[in-house]
Design a protein around this motif. Structure first.
Motif: not given
Length: 168
Positions: A116-139
């Motif tokens: 479940n957690l792995q699925f949640q991590k993947e959803a967080f990384l691919t949903n588009g809402v938080f993409t800019d924060l992850v790309f900028d290595e802020q998160l």
């Protein structure tokens, strides 16, 4: 750890335990099964605002093996109709015969929580809402499976299937 956000299931009552381990200056958001309701735009926007305003640098998705939702799915109890229940049930159905059937309940709980957690991590990384924060290595996104009775707190080492992400 003051810039850490824990996404926890409200039915697991993990907040005090996590405060004892990680310190009292941490943040929490509760979602059934630690599953972000991406269809709820106001919730997702609020979550993004919390991350930005509080300068969150690390997000943990947390599942305890005593989670009511996990255990109701594993014991085939009647579900209450939450989206989180149906998601966890579908994850369980997808892997049950291959990796859970015939195993101890503790093993099933731990592996289903991890999945479940792995699925949640993947959803967080691919949903588009938080993409800019992850790309900028802020998160940084992490997962944590716990079993409070056995005092196990294990960060999952499963690698994300998201190797590269591209902003269009």
């Amino acid at each position: 750890m003051s810039n850490t956000l824990f996404i926890v299931c409200p039915f697991s009552f993990m907040e005090n335990t996590l405060k004892r381990i990680f310190g009292s200056n941490i943040y929490f958001i509760s979602c059934p099964g630690a599953i972000i309701p991406y269809k709820d735009d106001s919730f997702v926007e609020l979550l993004k605002e919390v991350i930005i305003v509080n300068r969150i640098t690390r997000v943990y998705f947390v599942n305890d093996t005593a989670c009511t939702i996990l255990n109701n799915v594993l014991s085939n109890k009647t579900l209450f109709g939450l989206d989180a229940e149906f998601l966890i049930q579908s994850l369980c159905n997808a892997v049950y015969n291959k990796s859970l059937k015939g195993r101890t309940l503790q093993y099933q709980q731990f592996r289903l929580a991890e999945l479940n957690l792995q699925f949640q991590k993947e959803a967080f990384l691919t949903n588009g809402v938080f993409t800019d924060l992850v790309f900028d290595e802020q998160l940084e996104i992490k997962t944590l499976v716990t079993n409070r009775q056995m005092r196990i707190f294990k960060e999952c080492r499963l690698q994300s299937s998201v190797k590269n992400a591209y902003e269009l």
